[in-house]
Enzyme design. Structure first.
Site, mmCIF file in Angstrom:
data_model
loop_
_atom_site.group_PDB
_atom_site.id
_atom_site.type_symbol
_atom_site.label_atom_id
_atom_site.label_comp_id
_atom_site.label_asym_id
_atom_site.label_seq_id
_atom_site.Cartn_x
_atom_site.Cartn_y
_atom_site.Cartn_z
ATOM 1 N N THR A 1 -5.883 -11.454 3.790
ATOM 2 C CA THR A 1 -7.020 -10.827 3.119
ATOM 3 C C THR A 1 -8.189 -11.813 3.008
ATOM 4 O O THR A 1 -9.297 -11.415 2.678
ATOM 5 C CB THR A 1 -6.615 -10.377 1.703
ATOM 6 O OG1 THR A 1 -6.096 -11.509 1.005
ATOM 7 C CG2 THR A 1 -5.560 -9.284 1.754
ATOM 8 N N HIS B 1 -4.564 -1.871 -5.835
ATOM 9 C CA HIS B 1 -3.804 -0.698 -6.266
ATOM 10 C C HIS B 1 -4.793 0.381 -6.699
ATOM 11 O O HIS B 1 -5.573 0.177 -7.630
ATOM 12 C CB HIS B 1 -2.841 -1.081 -7.400
ATOM 13 C CG HIS B 1 -1.820 -2.100 -6.971
ATOM 14 N ND1 HIS B 1 -0.935 -2.689 -7.828
ATOM 15 C CD2 HIS B 1 -1.545 -2.605 -5.746
ATOM 16 C CE1 HIS B 1 -0.159 -3.536 -7.149
ATOM 17 N NE2 HIS B 1 -0.521 -3.509 -5.891
ATOM 18 N N GLY C 1 -0.396 14.003 -3.390
ATOM 19 C CA GLY C 1 -1.841 13.835 -3.470
ATOM 20 C C GLY C 1 -2.137 12.538 -4.207
ATOM 21 O O GLY C 1 -1.251 11.951 -4.832
ATOM 22 N N ASN D 1 -5.076 -10.255 -3.519
ATOM 23 C CA ASN D 1 -4.744 -9.666 -2.211
ATOM 24 C C ASN D 1 -4.166 -8.268 -2.422
ATOM 25 O O ASN D 1 -4.165 -7.442 -1.523
ATOM 26 C CB ASN D 1 -3.775 -10.547 -1.406
ATOM 27 C CG ASN D 1 -2.576 -11.030 -2.202
ATOM 28 O OD1 ASN D 1 -2.540 -10.944 -3.431
ATOM 29 N ND2 ASN D 1 -1.585 -11.573 -1.523
ATOM 30 N N ALA D 2 -3.659 -7.994 -3.617
ATOM 31 C CA ALA D 2 -3.204 -6.645 -3.956
ATOM 32 C C ALA D 2 -4.415 -5.768 -4.243
ATOM 33 O O ALA D 2 -5.444 -6.249 -4.726
ATOM 34 C CB ALA D 2 -2.319 -6.689 -5.193
ATOM 35 N N ARG E 1 -9.948 -2.643 6.080
ATOM 36 C CA ARG E 1 -9.452 -2.618 7.457
ATOM 37 C C ARG E 1 -8.637 -1.344 7.712
ATOM 38 O O ARG E 1 -7.900 -0.905 6.825
ATOM 39 C CB ARG E 1 -8.530 -3.825 7.720
ATOM 40 C CG ARG E 1 -9.253 -5.143 7.747
ATOM 41 C CD ARG E 1 -8.280 -6.294 7.927
ATOM 42 N NE ARG E 1 -7.474 -6.524 6.739
ATOM 43 C CZ ARG E 1 -6.501 -7.436 6.655
ATOM 44 N NH1 ARG E 1 -6.200 -8.166 7.711
ATOM 45 N NH2 ARG E 1 -5.834 -7.602 5.546
ATOM 46 N N ASP F 1 0.806 -1.222 0.000
ATOM 47 C CA ASP F 1 0.000 0.000 0.000
ATOM 48 C C ASP F 1 0.839 1.273 0.000
ATOM 49 O O ASP F 1 0.417 2.313 0.514
ATOM 50 C CB ASP F 1 -0.972 0.025 1.205
ATOM 51 C CG ASP F 1 -1.912 -1.147 1.190
ATOM 52 O OD1 ASP F 1 -2.215 -1.652 0.088
ATOM 53 O OD2 ASP F 1 -2.349 -1.572 2.272
ATOM 54 N N GLU F 2 2.010 1.194 -0.577
ATOM 55 C CA GLU F 2 2.900 2.362 -0.606
ATOM 56 C C GLU F 2 2.440 3.395 -1.619
ATOM 57 O O GLU F 2 2.926 4.536 -1.615
ATOM 58 C CB GLU F 2 4.334 1.933 -0.951
ATOM 59 C CG GLU F 2 5.010 0.992 0.045
ATOM 60 C CD GLU F 2 4.753 -0.477 -0.276
ATOM 61 O OE1 GLU F 2 3.892 -0.759 -1.138
ATOM 62 O OE2 GLU F 2 5.415 -1.332 0.345
HETATM 63 P P1 GDP Z 1 -0.608 0.236 -3.548
HETATM 64 O O1 GDP Z 1 -1.232 -1.029 -3.106
HETATM 65 O O2 GDP Z 1 0.857 0.293 -3.260
HETATM 66 O O3 GDP Z 1 -0.904 0.566 -4.975
HETATM 67 O O4 GDP Z 1 -1.257 1.393 -2.665
HETATM 68 P P2 GDP Z 1 -2.835 1.547 -2.333
HETATM 69 O O5 GDP Z 1 -3.516 2.016 -3.549
HETATM 70 O O6 GDP Z 1 -3.350 0.333 -1.663
HETATM 71 O O7 GDP Z 1 -2.775 2.651 -1.216
HETATM 72 C C1 GDP Z 1 -2.227 3.916 -1.442
HETATM 73 C C2 GDP Z 1 -3.322 4.970 -1.217
HETATM 74 O O8 GDP Z 1 -2.733 6.258 -1.165
HETATM 75 C C3 GDP Z 1 -4.328 5.019 -2.357
HETATM 76 O O9 GDP Z 1 -5.576 5.373 -1.820
HETATM 77 C C4 GDP Z 1 -3.797 6.134 -3.245
HETATM 78 O O10 GDP Z 1 -4.824 6.777 -3.982
HETATM 79 C C5 GDP Z 1 -3.216 7.072 -2.227
HETATM 80 N N1 GDP Z 1 -2.028 7.835 -2.659
HETATM 81 C C6 GDP Z 1 -0.994 7.463 -3.449
HETATM 82 N N2 GDP Z 1 -0.056 8.410 -3.503
HETATM 83 C C7 GDP Z 1 -0.510 9.440 -2.734
HETATM 84 C C8 GDP Z 1 0.034 10.708 -2.348
HETATM 85 O O11 GDP Z 1 1.138 11.099 -2.724
HETATM 86 N N3 GDP Z 1 -0.745 11.472 -1.511
HETATM 87 C C9 GDP Z 1 -1.965 11.071 -1.048
HETATM 88 N N4 GDP Z 1 -2.633 11.860 -0.223
HETATM 89 N N5 GDP Z 1 -2.493 9.865 -1.393
HETATM 90 C C10 GDP Z 1 -1.768 9.068 -2.200
HETATM 91 P P1 IMO Z 2 -0.709 -4.204 -2.223
HETATM 92 O O1 IMO Z 2 -0.229 -4.768 -3.513
HETATM 93 C C1 IMO Z 2 -1.002 -4.499 2.145
HETATM 94 C C2 IMO Z 2 -0.943 -8.546 3.858
HETATM 95 C C3 IMO Z 2 -2.235 -8.921 4.527
HETATM 96 C C4 IMO Z 2 -1.718 -9.864 5.602
HETATM 97 C C5 IMO Z 2 -0.592 -10.594 4.889
HETATM 98 C C6 IMO Z 2 -0.967 -11.952 4.323
HETATM 99 O O2 IMO Z 2 -2.049 -3.551 -2.301
HETATM 100 O O3 IMO Z 2 0.340 -3.350 -1.594
HETATM 101 P P2 IMO Z 2 -2.449 -12.700 2.248
HETATM 102 O O4 IMO Z 2 -3.903 -12.476 1.952
HETATM 103 O O5 IMO Z 2 -1.539 -12.154 1.211
HETATM 104 O O6 IMO Z 2 -2.155 -14.128 2.594
HETATM 105 O O7 IMO Z 2 -2.195 -11.868 3.614
HETATM 106 O O8 IMO Z 2 -0.183 -9.746 3.834
HETATM 107 N N1 IMO Z 2 -1.054 -8.068 2.462
HETATM 108 C C7 IMO Z 2 -1.052 -6.779 2.102
HETATM 109 N N2 IMO Z 2 -1.013 -5.655 2.838
HETATM 110 N N3 IMO Z 2 -1.002 -4.408 0.806
HETATM 111 C C8 IMO Z 2 -1.014 -5.517 0.048
HETATM 112 O O9 IMO Z 2 -0.932 -5.497 -1.295
HETATM 113 C C9 IMO Z 2 -1.066 -6.778 0.696
HETATM 114 N N4 IMO Z 2 -1.095 -8.044 0.252
HETATM 115 C C10 IMO Z 2 -1.073 -8.821 1.336
HETATM 116 O O10 IMO Z 2 -2.886 -7.801 5.080
HETATM 117 O O11 IMO Z 2 -1.151 -9.124 6.660
HETATM 118 MG MG MG Z 3 -2.764 -1.687 -1.881
#
Ligand code: GDP
Ligand code: IMO
Ligand code: MG
Length: 431
Positions: free
Chosen positions: A130, A41, A416, A38-39, A304, A13-14
């Site tokens: 997940t 994005h 953002g 589980n991802a 969550r 979730d970076e």
């Molecule tokens: P991923 O799984 O690594 O692609 O990340 P996620 O999408 O699960 O979670 C990142 C969250 O932060 C998402 O809701 C994005 O829309 C948001 N996001 C990404 N970059 C930025 C940023 O620079 N600023 C803010 N405020 N939100 C961001």
């Molecule tokens: P993205 O690609 C955040 C975490 C789960 C749990 C552990 C194992 O969006 O960054 P799993 O269902 O994979 O067996 O769960 O890994 N987890 C993640 N947490 N972002 C993810 O993906 C994740 N994919 C798995 O929350 O702790």
């Molecule tokens: Mg994510």
């Protein structure tokens, strides 16, 4: 550069999706190589939010080819739902734009049932998965019992293998896990429908990528999860069931080692984690709640609340070393507006000893004390910044210090959620 990878440098979730979407403008092909749904994005394009689980984040640009590689585990029902949703929203209309590896593993309803039943049984000790069946699907792959998409070519033999698996897994569900079994007839009927709809996407994606790369096409690899969730290099057993780093690209996409030009690591300007497991810089209370609200830190996969913490340079250095990270993209700097002071973990302490790298024994991670540096915060909103010079001085000092303690240069800074809310210092696809 022609082949670039984006990998998560923390616990997932970076903001990988946003950065992949941004870079995809200059790529021809975008490839997922591990993990499953589980991802999650998240992309925000022209004010519209998309959450992609299996389809690579190139899907929002016209004409980009999206590849789901052999190292993934794919729930066919979830994939079809995602494709349907994208089509309804005017994307991925041309079926030739999506390629699904014939060697990717299928996630079946019994995998989900086993995942959930095991977590329920673990109670307080649960991993916090997940619940999408990822671990059990990778288990079947390693046990050579998994069903792959190429099995669909001969439905009769596919059905035989499937029935055998369902019999075995139902016995396990009932007798060991004391959980409800799954219906064989229902799954077979579902798979028959799935077959008709998925066949058009299934191909040898390794051969496709080889040809694309030989043709000079630009290929972008989209990592899922993050290094600290890597099954070998993360906080085992609180990890996912795949390798999540750049090393997994070669086996998970079927390309040769050495064919990758650069790895871009993605890290938030602070830390988050969903699910259980050690988190040395974790914070709680009002500050964590405020950051969770400001950063909308709720899992995109499961809703969550994410755990919150300060930026951890020890972990980031670990991620940089393992992945050969060329540059770091820092995301969500805007979320730190108004917090003063800001803390940065530069090392750990354990029983009087300082650790600049991860302690050799991962069990120690839940006991280490972070060594913090404090930096002054800023109060100005920074969402409109498009160059480092647009940032307040303290925000510049903060990102400079993060880069310094990680011994890495920054390629991007997110301010953002929207695609364009990014300061771009270096674009790996730039000529
Ligand atoms: P991923 O799984 O690594 O692609 O990340 P996620 O999408 O699960 O979670 C990142 C969250 O932060 C998402 O809701 C994005 O829309 C948001 N996001 C990404 N970059 C930025 C940023 O620079 N600023 C803010 N405020 N939100 C961001
Ligand atoms: P993205 O690609 C955040 C975490 C789960 C749990 C552990 C194992 O969006 O960054 P799993 O269902 O994979 O067996 O769960 O890994 N987890 C993640 N947490 N972002 C993810 O993906 C994740 N994919 C798995 O929350 O702790
Ligand atoms: Mg994510």
């Amino acid at each position: 550069m022609n082949t670039v990878a984006v990998v998560g440098a923390q616990w997932g979730d970076e903001g990988k999706g946003k950065i992949v979407d941004l870079l995809a403008a200059d790529a021809d092909v975008v490839v997922r190589f591990q993990g499953g749904n589980n991802a999650a994005h998240t992309l925000v394009v022209d004010g519209e939010k998309f959450v992609l689980r299996l389809v690579p984040a190139g899907a929002l640009h016209q004409g980009k080819i999206c590849v789901i590689g052999n190292g993934t585990v794919v729930d066919p029902l979830a994939l079809l739902e995602e494709i349907g949703d994208l089509k309804r929203r005017g994307r991925l209309r041309d079926d030739s734009l999506l390629k699904l590896s014939s060697a990717a593993q299928m996630v079946m309803p019994y995998h989900r049932a086993i995942d959930r039943a095991r977590e329920a049984r673990l109670g307080q000790n649960a991993i916090g998965t997940t619940g999408f069946g990822i671990g059990p699907a990778y288990e079947d792959k390693a046990a050579r019992a998994g069903l792959r998409f190429d099995d669909l070519f001969d439905f009769n033999s596919f059905r035989e293998k499937l029935e055998r698996n369902i019999r075995d897994r139902n016995a396990y569900l009932k007798t060991i896990l004391k959980a409800k079994s799954v219906s064989s007839a229902e799954i077979i009927q579902q798979m028959r429908k799935v077959r008709t709809r998925l066949m058009r996407y299934i191909c040898d994606t390794s051969a496709f990528l080889h040809a694309a790369m030989a043709d000079g096409k630009r290929v972008l690899f989209e990592g899922a999860h993050g290094v600290m969730l890597d099954i070998d290099h993360g906080t085992y057993p609180f990890v996912t069931s795949s390798n999540c780093g750049a090393g997994a690209i070669f086996s998970g996409a079927g390309i040769a080692p050495g064919s990758l030009d650069a790895v871009l690591g993605i890290s938030k300007a602070y830390s988050t984690r969903v699910g259980a497991g050690p988190f040395p810089t974790e914070i709680s209370g009002r500050l964590a709640d405020a950051m969770r609200e400001e950063g909308n830190e709720f899992g995109s996969a499961t809703g969550r609340p994410r755990r919150l913490g300060w930026f951890d340079a020890v972990l980031t250095r670990h991620a940089i070393r393992l992945n050969g990270i060329w540059r770091l993209a820092l995301t969500k700097l805007d979320v730190l507006t108004g917090i003063d002071p800001l803390k940065v973990c530069v090392a750990y302490q354990f029983r009087g000893k300082r650790f600049d790298q991860l302690p050799p024994n991962r069990q120690m991670l839940s006991k280490v004390k972070p060594v913090y540096e404090s930096l002054p915060g800023w109060t100005e909103r920074i969402g409109a910044a498009r160059s480092v010079n647009d940032l307040p001085e303290n925000a510049r000092r903060y990102i400079d210090r993060l880069a310094e303690v990680c011994a890495v240069r920054l390629a991007m800074v997110g301010v953002g959620a929207a695609r364009d809310a990014t300061i771009i210092l270096e674009n790996p696809f730039a000529p």
